[in-house]
Motif scaffolding. Sequence first.
Motif, PDB file in Angstrom:
ATOM      1  N   GLU A 107       0.822  -1.206   0.000  1.00  0.00           N
ATOM      2  CA  GLU A 107       0.000   0.000   0.000  1.00  0.00           C
ATOM      3  C   GLU A 107       0.859   1.261   0.000  1.00  0.00           C
ATOM      4  N   VAL A 108       1.944   1.258   0.743  1.00  0.00           N
ATOM      5  CA  VAL A 108       2.766   2.461   0.895  1.00  0.00           C
ATOM      6  C   VAL A 108       3.462   2.855  -0.410  1.00  0.00           C
ATOM      7  N   ASP A 109       3.531   1.960  -1.369  1.00  0.00           N
ATOM      8  CA  ASP A 109       4.213   2.243  -2.632  1.00  0.00           C
ATOM      9  C   ASP A 109       3.332   2.969  -3.644  1.00  0.00           C
ATOM     10  N   PHE A 110       2.056   3.163  -3.326  1.00  0.00           N
ATOM     11  CA  PHE A 110       1.114   3.781  -4.266  1.00  0.00           C
ATOM     12  C   PHE A 110       0.770   5.188  -3.803  1.00  0.00           C
ATOM     13  N   ALA A 111       0.900   6.145  -4.735  1.00  0.00           N
ATOM     14  CA  ALA A 111       0.734   7.551  -4.387  1.00  0.00           C
ATOM     15  C   ALA A 111      -0.684   8.062  -4.600  1.00  0.00           C
ATOM     16  N   SER A 112      -1.403   7.479  -5.553  1.00  0.00           N
ATOM     17  CA  SER A 112      -2.728   7.987  -5.906  1.00  0.00           C
ATOM     18  C   SER A 112      -3.778   6.926  -5.620  1.00  0.00           C
ATOM     19  N   TRP A 113      -4.891   7.366  -5.028  1.00  0.00           N
ATOM     20  CA  TRP A 113      -5.949   6.453  -4.606  1.00  0.00           C
ATOM     21  C   TRP A 113      -7.321   6.989  -4.979  1.00  0.00           C
ATOM     22  N   GLY A 114      -8.231   6.057  -5.276  1.00  0.00           N
ATOM     23  CA  GLY A 114      -9.620   6.426  -5.448  1.00  0.00           C
ATOM     24  C   GLY A 114     -10.352   6.405  -4.124  1.00  0.00           C
ATOM     25  N   GLN A 115     -11.641   6.725  -4.170  1.00  0.00           N
ATOM     26  CA  GLN A 115     -12.460   6.780  -2.953  1.00  0.00           C
ATOM     27  C   GLN A 115     -13.039   5.416  -2.573  1.00  0.00           C
ATOM     28  N   GLY A 116     -13.010   4.477  -3.502  1.00  0.00           N
ATOM     29  CA  GLY A 116     -13.477   3.137  -3.199  1.00  0.00           C
ATOM     30  C   GLY A 116     -14.901   2.875  -3.664  1.00  0.00           C
ATOM     31  N   THR A 117     -15.189   1.590  -3.887  1.00  0.00           N
ATOM     32  CA  THR A 117     -16.530   1.161  -4.243  1.00  0.00           C
ATOM     33  C   THR A 117     -16.860  -0.079  -3.408  1.00  0.00           C
ATOM     34  N   GLN A 118     -18.075  -0.120  -2.882  1.00  0.00           N
ATOM     35  CA  GLN A 118     -18.470  -1.194  -1.975  1.00  0.00           C
ATOM     36  C   GLN A 118     -18.887  -2.439  -2.759  1.00  0.00           C
TER      37      GLN A 118
END
Length: 123
Positions: A107-118
Amino acid sequence: QERLVESGGGLVQPGGSLRLSCAASVPTFSRCAMAWFRRAPGKEREFVATVSAEGGVTYYADSVKGRFTISRDNAKNTVYLQMNSLKPEDTAVYYCAARLGATRTREVDFASWGQGTQVTVSS
């Protein structure tokens, strides 16, 4: 501004299928490794799958290997997660992530993230 937007989540019965999509407004998308992570209720976020920038290399968590397939369309700046044979333990919020360069699974290697989908798997 970089932006990742996930879609395709929902409620599905055990044994069913869903396809998640992640639309990326990332200028360097074709040079980014992309990944899916998930966070189940009461648990930490965990790695699910990743695909290299050109799409030729993929890695999967053991828990989803053989059931999930990650793919990407660089012409559409979109990454997908096809989920088959879903189980109740796949219930989680699924996140898309991007990193410039080679594939990683932390996880720490990724700089950009989305808000997520359930995603909810239940009968």
